[in-house]
Write an enzyme that holds these catalytic residues in place. Structure first.
Site, PDB file in Angstrom:
ATOM      1  N   TRP A   1      57.300   2.453  60.401  1.00 19.54           N
ATOM      2  CA  TRP A   1      57.647   3.137  61.578  1.00 19.54           C
ATOM      3  C   TRP A   1      56.646   4.188  61.639  1.00 19.54           C
ATOM      4  O   TRP A   1      56.185   4.692  63.230  1.00 19.54           O
ATOM      5  CB  TRP A   1      59.076   3.661  61.625  1.00 19.54           C
ATOM      6  CG  TRP A   1      59.789   2.565  61.647  1.00 19.54           C
ATOM      7  CD1 TRP A   1      60.835   1.831  60.941  1.00 19.54           C
ATOM      8  CD2 TRP A   1      60.144   1.509  63.049  1.00 19.54           C
ATOM      9  NE1 TRP A   1      61.469   0.760  61.571  1.00 19.54           N
ATOM     10  CE2 TRP A   1      61.022   0.628  62.644  1.00 19.54           C
ATOM     11  CE3 TRP A   1      59.556   1.628  64.233  1.00 19.54           C
ATOM     12  CZ2 TRP A   1      61.427  -0.472  63.553  1.00 19.54           C
ATOM     13  CZ3 TRP A   1      59.739   0.616  65.122  1.00 19.54           C
ATOM     14  CH2 TRP A   1      60.993  -0.164  64.870  1.00 19.54           C
TER      15      TRP A   1
ATOM     16  N   LYS B   1      72.154   3.454  64.527  1.00 20.09           N
ATOM     17  CA  LYS B   1      72.426   3.309  63.055  1.00 20.09           C
ATOM     18  C   LYS B   1      73.524   4.306  62.684  1.00 20.09           C
ATOM     19  O   LYS B   1      74.539   3.701  62.462  1.00 20.09           O
ATOM     20  CB  LYS B   1      71.057   3.664  62.383  1.00 20.09           C
ATOM     21  CG  LYS B   1      70.167   2.760  62.630  1.00 20.09           C
ATOM     22  CD  LYS B   1      68.736   3.213  62.718  1.00 20.09           C
ATOM     23  CE  LYS B   1      67.493   2.557  63.154  1.00 20.09           C
ATOM     24  NZ  LYS B   1      67.246   1.313  63.010  1.00 20.09           N
TER      25      LYS B   1
ATOM     26  N   ASP C   1      61.063  11.714  63.215  1.00 23.99           N
ATOM     27  CA  ASP C   1      61.707  10.642  63.740  1.00 23.99           C
ATOM     28  C   ASP C   1      62.679  10.318  62.569  1.00 23.99           C
ATOM     29  O   ASP C   1      62.555   9.784  61.685  1.00 23.99           O
ATOM     30  CB  ASP C   1      60.786   9.341  63.642  1.00 23.99           C
ATOM     31  CG  ASP C   1      61.577   8.045  64.012  1.00 23.99           C
ATOM     32  OD1 ASP C   1      62.807   8.279  64.077  1.00 23.99           O
ATOM     33  OD2 ASP C   1      60.716   6.917  64.084  1.00 23.99           O
TER      34      ASP C   1
HETATM   35  C1  LIG Z   1      62.560   4.994  61.998  1.00 28.10           C
HETATM   36  C2  LIG Z   1      62.776   4.148  63.172  1.00 28.10           C
HETATM   37  N1  LIG Z   1      61.961   4.796  63.999  1.00 28.10           N
HETATM   38  C3  LIG Z   1      61.743   4.174  65.448  1.00 28.10           C
HETATM   39  C4  LIG Z   1      62.725   2.844  65.547  1.00 28.10           C
HETATM   40  C5  LIG Z   1      62.515   2.219  66.679  1.00 28.10           C
HETATM   41  O1  LIG Z   1      63.819   2.392  67.141  1.00 28.10           O
HETATM   42  P1  LIG Z   1      64.132   1.661  68.783  1.00 28.10           P
HETATM   43  O2  LIG Z   1      64.284   0.278  68.612  1.00 28.10           O
HETATM   44  O3  LIG Z   1      65.229   2.520  69.145  1.00 28.10           O
HETATM   45  O4  LIG Z   1      62.913   2.097  69.639  1.00 28.10           O
HETATM   46  C6  LIG Z   1      63.649   2.276  64.264  1.00 28.10           C
HETATM   47  C7  LIG Z   1      64.358   1.141  64.581  1.00 28.10           C
HETATM   48  O5  LIG Z   1      64.855   0.547  63.587  1.00 28.10           O
HETATM   49  C8  LIG Z   1      63.355   3.025  62.991  1.00 28.10           C
HETATM   50  O6  LIG Z   1      64.228   2.685  62.172  1.00 28.10           O
END
Ligand SMILES: Cc1ncc(COP(=O)(O)O)c(C=O)c1O
Length: 359
Positions: free
Chosen positions: A102, A196, A172
């Site tokens: 991520w 989550k 994030d």
């Molecule tokens: C740490 C993290 N950042 C970003 C995301 C992306 O999230 P979204 O699907 O809401 O864009 C996720 C999705 O699992 C994540 O776990």
């Protein structure tokens, strides 16, 4: 079929008490004559819901007065771009910590708009740990430092807020926000997708220091401009009303559980229970360094990968679902968000022991 134990990484399990509350609020929400899904986002009914949700989140996290809380659409991924466009000028260097999948996605998006300096990367070590703070090469005058305190796929977690001097710290926190107490004042900006620990998909929460508003680049799409959203109370366009309402119920439920300190203790126990079982077994393996192991996402492999399909099928049979690893990595993963009760972890550990005995 009854309800199963859901270990999915997101969308993920919701507390049964919250589901019951939602059912009670359907088809008519507490004297409003309609359900939340049917309300105008600008009407008094929804406004009360929205304000209560924000107040509860502020209370849970003790969010300082000079922070704005935004309830947005677009997912955490859209914040990868919003952060860069709002907090940096064209050509300015931005610092990123690379701890896995991520953070890699956040870095790739930031590169579209900024000069990215990766302060440290876990890649050489196979992302099995968070690079030690001493080794980070911060850029003097960087617009901000971005980190991903919990890597949902790799199961690597930064358990302390890093000391980064005057550089605004951006995080994030999609898969760790509200899993335990947090000192919001240490961050310039925190964002998280709701699916989550904060409820359901469709909502992204941004907590941002007010002094950082109003700096978006001229090319920033209006809806991505934090100042526009803050001034509009996150209602610059139609808000994700139902997800916002569900988040409010989640915040209320967390307070009823004793708040973040109590939940944090519970989450620590849940994770420890599973890691101890994995470490004691000859079949299961988690390669993350003990000090960097995530409380929320526990990836693991089988000594005999050919048994994976049998493991998942037997688990499903036993009412344990969502244990597939991310499509990018394979393997297995158990996500232990707030709504996953200790009894579910006990059931998983018992199942894993029995599966190992049989194979
Ligand atoms: C740490 C993290 N950042 C970003 C995301 C992306 O999230 P979204 O699907 O809401 O864009 C996720 C999705 O699992 C994540 O776990």
């Amino acid at each position: 079929v009854g309800r199963v134990h859901n270990f999915a990484a997101g969308p993920a399990a919701l507390p049964e008490a919250v589901l019951a509350r939602i059912r009670e609020d359907l088809p008519e929400y507490r004297g409003c004559g309609m359900s939340v899904m049917e309300m105008s986002h600008r009407g008094a009914g929804f406004r009360a819901i929205a304000e209560a949700a924000e107040a509860r989140l502020r209370a849970l996290l003790a969010i300082p007065e000079d922070y704005r809380v935004l309830f947005l659409q677009g997912g955490a991924s859209l914040q990868f771009s919003a952060v860069a466009l709002n907090l940096s000028e064209a050509g300015q260097v931005v610092d990123y910590l690379d701890t896995g999948y991520w953070s890699g996605r956040a870095i790739a998006e930031a590169r579209r708009f900024c000069e990215v300096n990766v302060v440290a990367s876990g890649a050489p070590g196979g992302y099995r740990a968070v690079p030690a703070r001493e080794g980070w090469r911060l850029t003097p005058g960087a617009a901000y430092l971005h980190c991903t305190p919990n890597e949902t796929i790799g199961g690597v977690e930064l358990h302390q807020v890093p000391e980064v001097g005057a550089t605004p710290l951006v995080a994030d926190m999609s898969s760790t926000l509200l899993s335990r107490p947090l000192e919001v004042g240490r961050f310039a900006l925190i964002y998280a997708g709701a699916q989550k620990n904060l409820g359901i998909a469709g909502l992204t929460v941004v907590i941002v220091r007010a002094g950082l508003l109003g700096r978006a680049r001229a090319i920033t799409p209006r809806l991505l401009d934090y100042r526009v959203q803050a001034e509009a109370g996150s209602l610059a366009n139609t808000a994700p009303t139902f997800a916002w309402y569900v988040a409010g119920l989640l915040f209320e439920w967390i307070a009823e559980q004793g708040g973040l300190a109590a939940l944090g203790e519970r989450n620590r126990r849940k994770a420890e229970r599973l890691y101890v079982a994995i470490d004691a077994s000859a079949l299961y393996h988690n390669g993350v360094e003990p000090g960097a192991r995530s409380w929320m996402n526990v990836p693991f492999t089988l000594a005999e990968p050919a048994l994976e399909a049998a493991f998942l099928a037997a688990a499903r049979e036993a009412g344990l679902v969502g244990l597939e690893g991310h499509r990018s990595t394979g393997g297995l993963r158990a996500s232990l968000y707030n709504a996953v009760p200790e009894a579910a972890v006990e059931a998983l550990v018992a199942f894993m022991g029995e599966f190992e005995r049989l194979h």
